[in-house]
Design a protein around this motif. Structure first.
Motif, PDB file in Angstrom:
ATOM      1  N   PHE A 156       0.870  -1.149   0.089  1.00  0.00           N
ATOM      2  CA  PHE A 156       0.152  -0.054   0.101  1.00  0.00           C
ATOM      3  C   PHE A 156       0.881   1.422  -0.151  1.00  0.00           C
ATOM      4  CE2 PHE A 156      -2.821  -3.077   2.206  1.00  0.00           C
ATOM      5  CZ  PHE A 156      -3.770  -2.986   1.273  1.00  0.00           C
ATOM      6  N   LYS A 157       0.299   2.380  -0.538  1.00  0.00           N
ATOM      7  CA  LYS A 157       0.995   3.622  -0.545  1.00  0.00           C
ATOM      8  C   LYS A 157       0.987   3.963   1.055  1.00  0.00           C
ATOM      9  CE  LYS A 157      -0.472   5.552  -4.746  1.00  0.00           C
ATOM     10  NZ  LYS A 157      -1.377   6.595  -5.465  1.00  0.00           N
ATOM     11  N   PRO A 158       2.233   4.551   1.796  1.00  0.00           N
ATOM     12  CA  PRO A 158       2.263   5.060   2.842  1.00  0.00           C
ATOM     13  C   PRO A 158       1.136   5.968   3.523  1.00  0.00           C
ATOM     14  CG  PRO A 158       4.499   5.311   1.784  1.00  0.00           C
ATOM     15  CD  PRO A 158       3.504   5.113   0.641  1.00  0.00           C
ATOM     16  N   TRP A 159       0.520   5.143   4.492  1.00  0.00           N
ATOM     17  CA  TRP A 159      -0.681   5.927   5.164  1.00  0.00           C
ATOM     18  C   TRP A 159      -0.507   7.351   5.430  1.00  0.00           C
ATOM     19  CZ3 TRP A 159      -5.549   6.416   5.396  1.00  0.00           C
ATOM     20  CH2 TRP A 159      -6.184   7.065   6.365  1.00  0.00           C
ATOM     21  N   GLN A 160       0.917   7.512   5.832  1.00  0.00           N
ATOM     22  CA  GLN A 160       1.153   9.010   6.369  1.00  0.00           C
ATOM     23  C   GLN A 160       0.957  10.030   5.079  1.00  0.00           C
ATOM     24  OE1 GLN A 160       3.113   6.472   6.842  1.00  0.00           O
ATOM     25  NE2 GLN A 160       3.758   6.334   8.859  1.00  0.00           N
ATOM     26  N   GLU A 161       1.268   9.661   3.789  1.00  0.00           N
ATOM     27  CA  GLU A 161       1.096  10.536   2.598  1.00  0.00           C
ATOM     28  C   GLU A 161      -0.476  10.511   2.281  1.00  0.00           C
ATOM     29  OE1 GLU A 161       3.317   8.961  -0.573  1.00  0.00           O
ATOM     30  OE2 GLU A 161       5.170   8.935   0.549  1.00  0.00           O
ATOM     31  N   GLN A 162      -1.248   9.326   2.498  1.00  0.00           N
ATOM     32  CA  GLN A 162      -2.493   9.385   2.272  1.00  0.00           C
ATOM     33  C   GLN A 162      -3.268  10.453   3.126  1.00  0.00           C
ATOM     34  OE1 GLN A 162      -2.389   8.079  -0.982  1.00  0.00           O
ATOM     35  NE2 GLN A 162      -4.474   7.277  -0.447  1.00  0.00           N
ATOM     36  N   TYR A 163      -3.045  10.296   4.404  1.00  0.00           N
ATOM     37  CA  TYR A 163      -3.709  11.101   5.415  1.00  0.00           C
ATOM     38  C   TYR A 163      -3.530  12.419   5.119  1.00  0.00           C
ATOM     39  CZ  TYR A 163      -5.290  12.559   9.985  1.00  0.00           C
ATOM     40  OH  TYR A 163      -6.278  13.172  10.994  1.00  0.00           O
ATOM     41  N   HIS A 164      -1.912  12.994   4.957  1.00  0.00           N
ATOM     42  CA  HIS A 164      -1.669  14.048   4.852  1.00  0.00           C
ATOM     43  C   HIS A 164      -2.248  14.908   3.280  1.00  0.00           C
ATOM     44  CE1 HIS A 164       0.840  17.403   2.968  1.00  0.00           C
ATOM     45  NE2 HIS A 164       1.249  17.812   4.241  1.00  0.00           N
ATOM     46  N   GLU A 165      -2.581  14.247   2.460  1.00  0.00           N
ATOM     47  CA  GLU A 165      -3.334  14.425   1.219  1.00  0.00           C
ATOM     48  C   GLU A 165      -4.780  14.585   1.633  1.00  0.00           C
ATOM     49  OE1 GLU A 165      -4.089  13.098  -3.436  1.00  0.00           O
ATOM     50  OE2 GLU A 165      -2.728  11.941  -2.115  1.00  0.00           O
ATOM     51  N   TYR A 166      -5.263  13.699   2.478  1.00  0.00           N
ATOM     52  CA  TYR A 166      -6.789  13.852   2.693  1.00  0.00           C
ATOM     53  C   TYR A 166      -7.082  15.134   3.824  1.00  0.00           C
ATOM     54  CZ  TYR A 166     -10.436  13.266   5.879  1.00  0.00           C
ATOM     55  OH  TYR A 166     -11.789  13.595   6.736  1.00  0.00           O
ATOM     56  N   THR A 167      -6.162  15.452   4.563  1.00  0.00           N
ATOM     57  CA  THR A 167      -6.506  16.548   5.613  1.00  0.00           C
ATOM     58  C   THR A 167      -5.952  17.745   4.885  1.00  0.00           C
ATOM     59  OG1 THR A 167      -4.074  16.137   6.211  1.00  0.00           O
ATOM     60  CG2 THR A 167      -5.758  15.330   7.644  1.00  0.00           C
ATOM     61  N   SER A 168      -5.080  17.824   4.011  1.00  0.00           N
ATOM     62  CA  SER A 168      -4.998  19.055   3.210  1.00  0.00           C
ATOM     63  C   SER A 168      -6.109  19.472   2.276  1.00  0.00           C
ATOM     64  CB  SER A 168      -3.637  18.848   2.233  1.00  0.00           C
ATOM     65  OG  SER A 168      -2.247  18.680   3.080  1.00  0.00           O
ATOM     66  N   THR A 169      -6.708  18.523   1.694  1.00  0.00           N
ATOM     67  CA  THR A 169      -7.672  18.594   0.872  1.00  0.00           C
ATOM     68  C   THR A 169      -8.925  19.078   1.603  1.00  0.00           C
ATOM     69  OG1 THR A 169      -7.093  16.964  -0.768  1.00  0.00           O
ATOM     70  CG2 THR A 169      -9.302  17.509  -0.920  1.00  0.00           C
ATOM     71  N   ALA A 170      -9.181  18.446   2.841  1.00  0.00           N
ATOM     72  CA  ALA A 170     -10.400  18.741   3.404  1.00  0.00           C
ATOM     73  C   ALA A 170     -10.318  20.192   3.991  1.00  0.00           C
ATOM     74  CB  ALA A 170     -10.257  17.935   4.717  1.00  0.00           C
ATOM     75  N   ASN A 171      -9.069  20.397   4.734  1.00  0.00           N
ATOM     76  CA  ASN A 171      -8.928  21.909   5.263  1.00  0.00           C
ATOM     77  C   ASN A 171      -9.048  22.980   4.282  1.00  0.00           C
ATOM     78  OD1 ASN A 171      -8.346  20.857   7.656  1.00  0.00           O
ATOM     79  ND2 ASN A 171      -6.093  20.711   7.429  1.00  0.00           N
ATOM     80  N   ASP A 172      -8.439  22.590   2.905  1.00  0.00           N
ATOM     81  CA  ASP A 172      -8.707  23.572   1.940  1.00  0.00           C
ATOM     82  C   ASP A 172     -10.253  23.961   1.662  1.00  0.00           C
ATOM     83  OD1 ASP A 172      -5.961  23.809   1.751  1.00  0.00           O
ATOM     84  OD2 ASP A 172      -5.614  22.738  -0.064  1.00  0.00           O
ATOM     85  N   ARG A 173     -10.959  22.591   1.457  1.00  0.00           N
ATOM     86  CA  ARG A 173     -12.657  22.733   0.986  1.00  0.00           C
ATOM     87  C   ARG A 173     -13.222  23.392   2.407  1.00  0.00           C
ATOM     88  NH1 ARG A 173     -13.693  17.150  -2.442  1.00  0.00           N
ATOM     89  NH2 ARG A 173     -12.252  17.856  -3.720  1.00  0.00           N
ATOM     90  N   LEU A 174     -12.827  23.155   3.403  1.00  0.00           N
ATOM     91  CA  LEU A 174     -13.493  23.758   4.530  1.00  0.00           C
ATOM     92  C   LEU A 174     -13.345  25.328   4.815  1.00  0.00           C
ATOM     93  CD1 LEU A 174     -15.060  23.378   7.166  1.00  0.00           C
ATOM     94  CD2 LEU A 174     -12.785  22.868   8.348  1.00  0.00           C
ATOM     95  N   SER A 175     -12.002  25.726   4.341  1.00  0.00           N
ATOM     96  CA  SER A 175     -11.695  27.149   4.337  1.00  0.00           C
ATOM     97  C   SER A 175     -12.523  27.861   3.357  1.00  0.00           C
ATOM     98  CB  SER A 175     -10.271  27.410   4.117  1.00  0.00           C
ATOM     99  OG  SER A 175      -9.481  27.031   5.145  1.00  0.00           O
ATOM    100  N   SER A 176     -12.701  27.057   2.097  1.00  0.00           N
ATOM    101  CA  SER A 176     -13.470  27.617   0.842  1.00  0.00           C
ATOM    102  C   SER A 176     -14.803  27.674   1.364  1.00  0.00           C
ATOM    103  CB  SER A 176     -13.080  26.837  -0.408  1.00  0.00           C
ATOM    104  OG  SER A 176     -13.994  27.082  -1.497  1.00  0.00           O
ATOM    105  N   TYR A 177     -15.516  26.598   1.674  1.00  0.00           N
ATOM    106  CA  TYR A 177     -16.760  26.802   2.015  1.00  0.00           C
ATOM    107  C   TYR A 177     -17.125  27.898   3.407  1.00  0.00           C
ATOM    108  CZ  TYR A 177     -16.931  22.144  -0.438  1.00  0.00           C
ATOM    109  OH  TYR A 177     -16.838  20.947  -1.158  1.00  0.00           O
ATOM    110  N   CYS A 178     -16.301  28.013   4.103  1.00  0.00           N
ATOM    111  CA  CYS A 178     -16.329  28.985   5.262  1.00  0.00           C
ATOM    112  C   CYS A 178     -16.360  30.463   4.401  1.00  0.00           C
ATOM    113  CB  CYS A 178     -15.373  29.021   6.051  1.00  0.00           C
ATOM    114  SG  CYS A 178     -15.413  27.559   7.336  1.00  0.00           S
ATOM    115  N   GLU A 179     -15.748  30.492   3.447  1.00  0.00           N
ATOM    116  CA  GLU A 179     -15.683  31.925   2.729  1.00  0.00           C
ATOM    117  C   GLU A 179     -17.014  32.088   1.733  1.00  0.00           C
ATOM    118  OE1 GLU A 179     -12.142  32.113   0.550  1.00  0.00           O
ATOM    119  OE2 GLU A 179     -10.677  31.917   2.300  1.00  0.00           O
ATOM    120  N   THR A 180     -17.261  30.977   1.213  1.00  0.00           N
ATOM    121  CA  THR A 180     -18.319  31.131   0.254  1.00  0.00           C
ATOM    122  C   THR A 180     -19.884  31.067   0.865  1.00  0.00           C
ATOM    123  OG1 THR A 180     -18.309  28.913  -0.444  1.00  0.00           O
ATOM    124  CG2 THR A 180     -17.042  30.662  -1.680  1.00  0.00           C
ATOM    125  N   SER A 181     -19.834  30.314   2.109  1.00  0.00           N
ATOM    126  CA  SER A 181     -21.046  30.202   2.745  1.00  0.00           C
ATOM    127  C   SER A 181     -21.806  28.902   1.919  1.00  0.00           C
ATOM    128  CB  SER A 181     -21.728  31.192   3.207  1.00  0.00           C
ATOM    129  OG  SER A 181     -21.288  32.079   3.831  1.00  0.00           O
TER     130      SER A 181
END
Length: 239
Positions: A119-144
């Motif tokens: 499997f791909k290293p879980w740390q890389e997968q989790y980092h990619e997931y959290t980065s994407t989730a945080n970016d989208r959360l910030s975007s959704y907060c700005e756009t409501s």
């Protein structure tokens, strides 16, 4: 792993210990042949219990499964024919048609194609997931765009999976170009990666394993197969 298997694992880390490596390859080959040729032969799994939480004055355990080192290597070898295709021009590992079914936005355990890890290293997968989730959360907060964030957790996910459903789904997505004999081997391989003989458990361990009260367990002798998909084995995360 048992002490004997741990010793073997340490020896296998030595790339120059050709005698042990060849002996292990032979043992794995024989085990795979035994599993595939004998319809009633299945991998045998052991269970250990990891405390999960404390609820209603009792400890809730998460059953984790393991097997002998030879069996675990055999499982991975059998999984490889399901998840990999090989480029005939250069021998590179490519995703199989089955692997292509995994959505591109899935951030769990993804098969690796570098040949050195399953499997791909879980740390890389989790980092990619959290980065994407945080970016989208910030975007959704700005756009409501959304008012709520929903967090879900599936209860007893692995034990709740019906192996028959997984078998039917994957079988229906195997390549149609395969010869009948090859298709039969693949389906047998899949079956042996979904069903496992369960080690004998004490009455109290059985209540932990089934998440039931002792009075609700009718006959402990009938529990000879692992429940659902056995969490902890190297290949079940993909399935």
């Amino acid at each position: 792993l048992s002490r004997k298997d741990l010793d073997l694992l340490y020896k296998l880390n030595d790339a120059f210990n050709k005698e042990i490596i060849q002996e292990t390859i032979s043992n794995v080959h024989n085990r795979i042949k035994e599993i595939l040729d004998n319809e009633s032969e299945y991998f045998h799994v052991l269970v250990y219990f990891k405390p999960k939480k404390y609820e209603n004055n009792k400890t809730i355990f998460r059953p984790l499964h393991t097997a002998s080192l030879i069996d675990q290597i055999a499982m991975i070898a059998m999984l490889q024919i399901l998840v990999y295709d090989i480029d005939p021009s250069n021998g590179r590992l490519l995703p199989s048609e089955l692997s292509h079914l995994i959505p591109s936005n899935f951030y769990g355990n993804r098969i690796s194609y570098n040949g050195t890890e399953l499997f791909k290293p879980w740390q890389e997968q989790y980092h990619e997931y959290t980065s994407t989730a945080n970016d989208r959360l910030s975007s959704y907060c700005e756009t409501s765009e959304y008012k709520y964030e929903v967090s879900l957790d599936l209860t007893n996910f692995f034990p709740s999976i019906n192996p028959q459903i997984i078998y039917n789904f994957i079988s229906s997505h195997l390549p149609l170009r395969l010869k009948e004999e090859d298709l039969h081997i693949l389906k047998t391989t899949l079956k042996k990666l979904l069903i496992f003989n369960l080690c004998e458990l004490t009455p109290i361990e059985l209540t932990w394993y089934l998440h039931k009260e002792k009075k609700d367990i009718e006959n402990s002798d009938k529990y000879v197969y692992a429940k659902g998909l056995p969490q902890g084995l190297p290949h079940t995360y993909f399935l």
